[in-house]
Design an enzyme around this catalytic site. Sequence first.
Site, mmCIF file in Angstrom:
data_model
loop_
_atom_site.group_PDB
_atom_site.id
_atom_site.type_symbol
_atom_site.label_atom_id
_atom_site.label_comp_id
_atom_site.label_asym_id
_atom_site.label_seq_id
_atom_site.Cartn_x
_atom_site.Cartn_y
_atom_site.Cartn_z
ATOM 1 C CG ASP A 143 -8.603 -0.339 -5.672
ATOM 2 O OD1 ASP A 143 -8.754 0.791 -6.169
ATOM 3 O OD2 ASP A 143 -9.268 -0.742 -4.696
ATOM 4 C CD GLU A 193 -6.805 6.729 -3.175
ATOM 5 O OE1 GLU A 193 -7.247 6.110 -2.191
ATOM 6 O OE2 GLU A 193 -7.549 7.253 -4.030
#
Length: 547
Positions: free
Chosen positions: A13, A188
């Site tokens: 991420d 997302e």
Amino acid sequence: MIQNPIFKGFNPDPCICRRGDDYYVAVSSFEWFPGIPIYHSRDLKNWQLLTHVLQDDNVPDLRKLPSAKGIWAPCLTWCEEEQLFYAIYGVMNSMNARYFDVDNYLITAKDITGPWSEPFYLHSAGFDASLLHDTDGRKWVVSLEWETRPGYEKPGAICLVEYSPAQKAIVGFPQRIWSGGTDRGCIEAPHLTKRGDYYYIMTAEGGTGYGHAVTMGRAKNVWGPYESDPQNPILTSYSENFNERHDANHLKPQYFNPETYLQKAGHGSYVETPEGEVWLVHLCSRPFRDELRCTLGRETAIQEMYWTADNWLRLKGGGNIAHHEVNASALPPSPFAPDVTTDHFDKAQLNKTYYAPRIDFRRFASLNTRDSHVTLRGQESLSSTNKVSLLARKLTSVYCTITTKLAFSPQVYQHSAGLVLYYDNMNYLYLLQTWDVSIGEPVLSVIHMDNGQRHDIAQPVRAGSEPVFLQIRIEGRDITCLWSLRDGGYQPIGECYNTTGFSDEYSEYGEFTGAFFGLACVDAMLHQHDAHFDFLRYEADETRLID
């Protein structure tokens, strides 16, 4: 050339930002502490782990959180007007019954190494929150609003809300602005940027598995409506689009692409250099290709991008498949000293590469008890989610040898210490010394915790009371535990264990992280017995491809 991934092992991420000539990337840390690693570079090729944003394990308190919860998807930005770094992070507390109970916070610092402010609570509407500093001075927070209602598309949509620095709070409730640029589903990881007349929204779609992708949209108003990039996705490992908005499962192994080395490419953010280069950092994985299991977890790669004449972002070299190797930036080279193979524990502080599950390792690890040793005070078992004395580092290769020298005097069977390969509290390999009541002396043994099922070797080995050398060798899919009374002539103990079992895909209790190795001490009697480790040696071949 730059060989991907740039951050090997558990580093998912990524969010990149620039301050002057310095580039910083923040990555997720989940239940591991210290939280939010920050990597630093001046040339986008050579990187070093510089610091961690979260260094007080009371804020946040991760104790007793299940595996794969904790700190999710940090956003790191630099506000030039305020001369401040902003970090937003979510604390994922629970995913029970498809409810994502998350609390999102914002903190600031004048310097990347801190001190960071006390956290300001934003909201709990969803996860992967990030921040845009608009050109008019306003600030906007985007996140995935997690959908729990029946009859609505899962997992939800991207929502937007204004943040007021004066009030240190959001203004009103988040409103939905974007449902994705493809039909892959599982949207997302939103990031908002502004360039020229356009606001750009970058998201991840397809689930953080083999259908993962980076997509973009743009609008001339921050509230939209956003038009989808006609090439979406702009980066992926599986280029053909699919429609799985109905399927919230994130792994999607059917979209494994045998033609590319980097899998699961998605969840990205980008930065521009003063010279006009555009670089995108993104999540990726390198599975064992037959089993589709990623022992090293989700890693970070980098790609060079460019802006087209009609103001869309494209992969340098064409297409949208993530490259294993890319040309280096034109920035002046700025290398760092290479990591040392052996830590002799002779410095004033432990290296920045060490972590512990859920708590600060300084609570149980000391460099002052015995010269040139790290001493660990035993606490709960390695299966606990509370207070575990595990001093760990990220595994960066499945071709490596890990060695230590242990001085330990167990007195009861509740005492143990040794070398560990650890995925989560229900999946680990523990090469240990403990007390054998039946013979009245210390023995060496191996515990293999396999999705919560404990397997001990049948015949522990008598090793006496002298210091012992312990070793774990990983050769692709095969793991061997070994021991010796000197640093050589190692003898195997236990079975040949399967490396692929320490992975996101295999674990039934955790996901999203990656394998660690390290030193452990357990005192399940009084939480006070010590183990002394003379060194930790990690010899890894990070150039070999995983097959």
